[in-house]
Design an enzyme around this catalytic site. Sequence first.
Site, PDB file in Angstrom:
ATOM      1  CG  ASP A 110      -4.063  -2.179   0.062  1.00  0.00           C
ATOM      2  OD1 ASP A 110      -3.033  -2.810   0.324  1.00  0.00           O
ATOM      3  OD2 ASP A 110      -4.310  -1.046   0.506  1.00  0.00           O
ATOM      4  CB  SER A 164      -0.966  -0.043   1.193  1.00  0.00           C
ATOM      5  OG  SER A 164      -1.929   0.976   1.080  1.00  0.00           O
TER       6      SER A 164
END
EC number: 3.1.1.5
Length: 1531
Positions: free
Chosen positions: A1379, A1261
Amino acid sequence: MATGDGIIAAPPSLESSSLDPLHVLPASSSTAARSLATSIPALTASFSVVSGFSSHLPPPPVTPPAPSTMVGWIGWIFSFIFQVIPSVLYWIVTFTTITLPTWLFTLFSMSLTFTMNFTTLLLIALAVVSTISWFIRYRFLNMYSRLPPEPQRKEPQLDLFPDVPDSDTKPGLANYLDEFLSAIKVFGYLERPVFHELTRTMQTRKLIAGETLLLEEEKGFCLVVDGLVQIFVKSMRDRKSGSDEELNRMAGESSDEDDHRPDGRQGYQLLTEVKNGASMSSLFSILSLFTEDVQLRYADSSASSASSIGPGLAIGPDSFPASPREMDDSPHVYQGDRLDPASHRNSTAEDLPAVPPLNLGESQVPPAHSARSESRKYSGKTRRKSVHPDIVARAMVDTTIAIIPASAFRRLTRVYPKATAHIVQVILTRLQRVTFATAHSYLGLNNEVLGIEKQMTKFTTYDLPNELRGSALDRLKDKFIKERDRLGQEEVTKGIALHNPYGGRRPRSSSFRRKEAALQAKMVASKRPVSMVAQDSALSDRENSGVSPGDLLSTIQLSRFGPRYEHLAPRLLSPLTEKEHSPLRSPSPMIPGRASPFHRKESLDEDALFRESILECIMKGIGLTGSTNDFLRKSSHPSGDVSPKLLSYDSRRQKAVFSNNAFGFIDPYEGSADGESESMMSMSVTSAGGTSPIVNLREELRNDIEIVYFPQGSVLVEQGERHPGLYYVVDGFLDVGIPVDDKEEDLVGSSRPAHEELFPMLRRTNTSSSRVSGSAAAANDPRRKKQSRRSLYLIKPGGIQGYVGAVASYRSYTDVVAKTDVYVGFLPRASLERIAERYPLALLTLAKRLTSLLPRLLLHIDFALEWVQVSAGQVIYHQGDESDAIYLALNGRLRSVHEGPNGKMTVVGEYGQGESVGELEVMTESTRPATLHAIRDTELAKFPRTLFNSLAQEHPGITIQVSKLIAQRMRDLVETPLAEKGGEPGVSGTVKTAKSTLNLRTVGILPVTAGVPVVEFGNRLLQALHQIGVTNGATSLNQAAILNHLGRHAFSKMGKLKLSQYLADLEEKYGMVLYIADTSVNSPWTQTCITQADCILLVGLAESTPSIGEYERFLLGMKTTARKELVLLHGERYCPPGLTRQWLKNRVWINGGHHHVQMAFRLTAEPSHPQTKRFGTVLKQRVQVIQAEIQKYTSRRIRQSPLYSAQTPFKGDFHRLARRLCGRSVGLVLGGGGARGIAQVGVIKALEEAGIPIDVIGGTSIGSFIGALYARDADVVPMYGRAKKFAGRMGSIWRFALDLTYPTVSYTTGHEFNRGIFKTFGDSQIEDFWLEFYCNTTNISRSRAEYHSSGYTWRYVRASMSLAGLIPPICDEGSMLLDGGYIDNLTVDHMKGLGADVIFAVDVGSIDDNTPQVYGDSLSGFWAVVNRWNPFSSCPNPPTLSEIQARLAYVSSIENLERAKNTPGCLYMRPPIDPYGTLDFAKFDEIYQLGYAYGKNYLEKLKREGSLPLPEETEEKKKLQRTLAPRRASI
C-alpha cells in the site's frame, strides 16, 4: 491335449504352421488360390480353418520370382492380384460381421459388482470436486495471471548532442568575418545594399596590450574582432575629479576590478570584458548614431502649447527636475547649433544666408557657436559629453577593433530610411527585452525605468485649442452623462465610447489606394487641359517638400477626393491650423472664401472637430509634424523672406543639415508584407494623382480615433499588459502608479495562504516570468484587498499616456487609473504600428527622446549587458566551469543537466522566457553545478559578474534585490520534498516534468504521417487556448501566414533572418505561439516548426497503423532536445485496451506523455474540384453508404458515448490539452482509507456538477481504485456502477472466508481480491485511460515510494491497495509492492510536480487516537484486557499490538500529509467519514451520499468566498479589454 498343466494342444495344421510359417504360408496360399479358382464350395468347406487362421495373421506376403524372363514378372503380378487382394477383402468382411459382434455380446453380457462404504464415496467425491474446482480456479478464474507481461514504460534517456563548434576554431578570414557578422546581429536582418552602405566606410584599429580608448570620444559603432577589451566606468563618488590622472595610473596597473587612489577614493570600476565578436557600444549609443539630426519636440509657438520647448531651444537642467542626468551638455538635447530638419538639401551652402540662427522666445542658447566648437576641440573639461560618458576601454592583449563611423549611420538614415526605421525598431525591442526588463524586473530599478516615462510627458504634451474648451467640451460631456445614467455602474467602468459614424468602415489597403489614385490620375490627366496639369505639377512640387497634418487643407485640392470629401470639407478643417496666425501663412487658393469653422457652429460636427484636434495633438506628440510643417512653410514661398527661425545654420560645417533628408517628408509607401525594395524611396513622395500620403494617413486615423469616457476609479491599463494604444487626455486626470503589497516581505519572501493564489491563470502574469503572478482583476476584486497602489505621477489634460509602450510595443510597467472622471481620445495600437511602419520618423523621434532621458545607471547597465544568440543544442557552459555571468532568457528555452558520478544525466530544470539562471554560483563564486544548453535557438542577456560587483558597490539596493531572489530559490529547494531530490527511478521524473511544463511559449504541431488533419487540430487547440484565457493571447502560424509575411524573401537567406526576427517578435507579443507543420516532410517550414518549438506535439490517428511515420524520422534526424508528446486522435471517446502501448512501444523518444483527444475528422480530404457524377460512380457511392449503415448496426463495438456530462464546455479534450500546455492543469488527489473512500465518488460527482474540469488524477489505496475508474472514461456514471459492484464483492464475508490461508505471509491468498479488481478493469492499461492517471505504492524491497503511470491497471491498483498482513504483496519485476499510504497517503507533492496548478485533495484516512497515556513504565497484558472491559476505569486504553504496528507504518505518511495541507494551490477536503470503518463496504449508499453532500457544501462555500477556480472567471478577465470593443453610446 494335456489339461493337467493347463496347456491345450493345438491342431496339427496350426502347430506346423506356427513352427515353420515360412513354408506353410506359401503352400496354404497357393492351395486357397487353386480352390478359389476351381469351385466356391471348396472355399466354404474350409471356412472355419481359414477364418481362425486369418484372424490372427496378416495377409501373407508374396515372394517375387527371379527376374529371369519377362514372363516370370507377368506371372508374379497376376499371382499378387488374385491372392492378396481377395484375402484382405475377406478379412475385413469377417471382422465386421462376426468378430466384432461376438466381442460386444460377450462384454454386455458380463456383470460387475462394486462394494464400498460411505467414507470411500465421500473421499472420491471430494477428490472429484477438488479436481474440478482446481481446474476452474486455475484455468478460468485466474486469467489475470496469464496476461502477457507488460512492464512499466521506462523514462527515455536524455541525449546531449555534441557541442556546436566554436567560431574561434576557424582559421584566417573566415574567423574575422564570423566575428564581425556575429557582432552586427544586433541590427537584425540587413539587406545587401544596406549592409554594403554600413560597412563600406568601416575602419579597423590595432590596440596594443594596455592601451586605453576613450569611448566617449569615439563617434561610431565599435566591435572587437580579435582580442580582449575591458570596459571601465568612472565611479560616481569620484566623477568630479579629473580623469587624466586616473587614466595614466590605470594604464600601468593590473586589471583589478576596482582601482583605488592612495587617499582611498575610488577611481574606475570594471563593467565588463568584451571578447571576440562582441560589441563595445551599447544599444543606446547605436540609437544616438541614428538620431543625431532628429528633433526632440515639435515647435509649437501658440498659446495653447503646454510647453515652450522648441526644436531650436536647449533644454536646461531645470526643465527636468527629476532627470538623473545633466541635460544641458548632452548633444542630443542641445539643438542650438543644428539646422532645422526641414531645410532643403538641394540648396547649396552658397545659397544660404551667412547669418547665425535666431531663437525666438528663449535666450538659453549660447550665442557663440563657433567659439564653443573650437573650445571643444582643445579643452577636455568643456567638451560636450557623448551618450556614453565616463566610459573607458582598455585592451588586455593586442586587440583588433572595427569601427563603423557615425557618418555611415547618417548616410544610411538619409538613403535607406525604411531600413533605418527597421534597425531602430529592432534595437528598441531588444532594449526593452535586455535593458529595461532586466533593470525593472530583475534588479528592481523601478524609479529609473519609470522615471523615463514620467519625463517623456515633457515632449508629448499639447493642449487642445481654446475653442474646443468651455461650451464645446460641456456639450460633449452632456452626451456621456446621458448615456452613463442609462447604463449600470458595472458597464460604465468599462468605458463609454462616442459613436463614430466612420469608425465601422473598413479601411482600404494602402496598395489598393495607390492603384486607385494612379488610375484616377490617368483619367483626370486625360480630360484636363495642359494648363491645369501644369498647375497641378507645380502644386505637386510644393507638396513634395513636405506635408503637415495641420496644413492639409492649405495645400490639397479637396475636389480631387470626390464629392464625399467636398461635403466633409468644413469638418476636415484643422482647428489647430486656424488658430495659428503666422505671417508666413497665406489663404489657400484651393478653398475660396474659407473662414474659421469656430464661427459657424451650426454647420460643424463637433465630434469630428474633436477627433481632428486630438489627432493633431497626437501626431505632434509622436513627432510626425515638426520638420515637415516648417519645411512646408519655407518651400511654399521661395521668393519671399525666409525667417531665421525656419533656417538654422551650422557655422562649423558651413552647410545646411537635413537639406534633403528622407525624414524631412513623410514616406508614402507602406511597408508591405513582401518587403518592398528601398529603391522605391527615390520615387515621388506624392501619389500618382498628386495626393499626399499624409492625407491617406489622416483619413485612416480619423476613423480610428475614439473619444471614450471613463468614470473615476476605472482601470485603463494594467501592469504587465501590452498597451492597447495611446490615450490623449481631453479632460480629467490619469493616475499612473504601481501596485505594492501592504505587508513588506522579508528576505526569503512570505508565502500566501492556500486560498490566496488558487488559480494563477486568472491573473495576468508579469512579463519577466510566468511564475510571478500579476494583478489583473478589477478594482473591486475582493482578492486584491491585500494590494495597494503607489502613485507615481499624474497626466493632465493635453498629455499622452502610453507613448513609449504603444509606439515601441512595450508592456506596461505601471497601472493607469482614472483619478477623476476622465475623457480621453484613444488611438489603437494597430494604427500606431501602421504609422511606425510607414513613417520612420515616429520611431526615430522616440529613440531620440529615450537617449536624451537615459539615466547614468541604466546607461552603464546597458553597456555591460551582452546580447547573446545561441543555436539549438549549443552548450552555454559546462558543469564545473567558472561562473562568470548570470544568464537571462530573452527568447527560447534552456535546460540544465547534471551528470552524476555514474555518468547518468539528470534534468535539473528548464528555463523559459524571462527566467534567469546562475545567480547562486555567481554570488558564492563557485563552479557551475550543471551543464546548461539551449533546447532551441535562444536569445540571452548575459549579466557579467563584474557588472554585478560594480553595481553592488554603488547601488546596494540591487544587491538586496538579487539576494531576495536567491533566498527565495533556496527556500524552494529546502521546502522541496526529499523524495523529489532523490535519484530513484520512481521519483526522478517529478522535478523534470515540473520544470518542463512551466513557461512554454512555443508549441510545434507535427503529424506522424501525411494525411493527419493537423490544421483542424491546431485551429481547435487555438480556440481552446483563447477560451481558457492565455496571458497575452495565443496565435498560430502555418506556411501560408509565413509566406504572406516574407513575400519575395521567402526562399532567400534574407528570408531566414527576417523570419527569425518575426518569430521572436511574435513570441514576445503573444503568450503562446502554435507552429503547425502543414507542409511536406522535407519543406523548410517543417524544419522551422521543429527548431522553434519548446514542446512538440506528434499527432497521429489512433485507428491507423502505429508504425513510425516519415515526419518522425525527420524529427529524429534533426536531433532536437525539445519535449515531445504524443496525441492520439479518436473518432469516438473510446480507446481499445493495449492500443496506446503499441504506439509507445517503438517511440522511446516520447518524453512528455501522451494524450487522447476525440475529434471528428475525414480520412480523405475533400477534392478541390467537384468530380463529374457518372452512373457507375454514383452507384458505387450509394453502395458504400448502405454498407456503412449496415455495419453501424451489425458491428459488435459498443459505442462509448458518455451517459452523464456536466453542462460546461471547458471539459473538452482540447481544453484539457490547452491547460496542460499552459501549466494550468487541475489535479485531483484521492487518499486511502478503505471503505471510507466511497465518499470520494460523491465528491467527484459534486465537482462534475460544479463544472470544474479534472485533468490529472492520482490516488493511493482505495483512492487509486476510485481515481482509475474516473480516469478510464472521464465519466461519473460508469464509475459509480463499477464502484458499487466492487463494494458488493468486498462486503461478502464468504469470499474472504474461502480465501483464507495459513498466515505465513498474510491471512488471505489475495485471489478473491485480485478477481474483484480484475473484473472491474479487465486487461485495460493505464496508458489507455482518457485522463492522465498515476498511483503510488511502497516498494518494501528497495524501501522507497514508486509512482506508476503505465502497465496493467489491476496490478498496480491492487498493489496500491495491499494492506500488510491482510493481503500478500504483489511482485513486480522482482520487487514487492504494498500500500502506497505507508509513505504518502495524499500525493499532493507529486501532483504538483506534474504541473498541476490547482489541486483538489480528498483525504479519507483514519484519525489516530492521540489521548495521553499514563499507564507507567511497565504494562501488564492482563491489566490491559481488564481495563478495556472495565466501565469504571479512568485510564485510557493502551493501543494494541496491531495498532502500534499500523501507527509505526504510517509515521512518514503523517508528515507528508501535513505538508500537503500547506501546499500553495491545494484545496484540502476531508468529508466527515470518521464513524465508518475500513471494511464497511456494505454501507456504500450511505457513505456515497455523505461525500456528495459534503462536496456540494464545500464548493458552494468556495464560490461564495470567490476562491472557486471556475473558467468563467477567465471570461471576466477578457472583459477588462476596455477600449478594444467599447460599448457604443446611443447618441
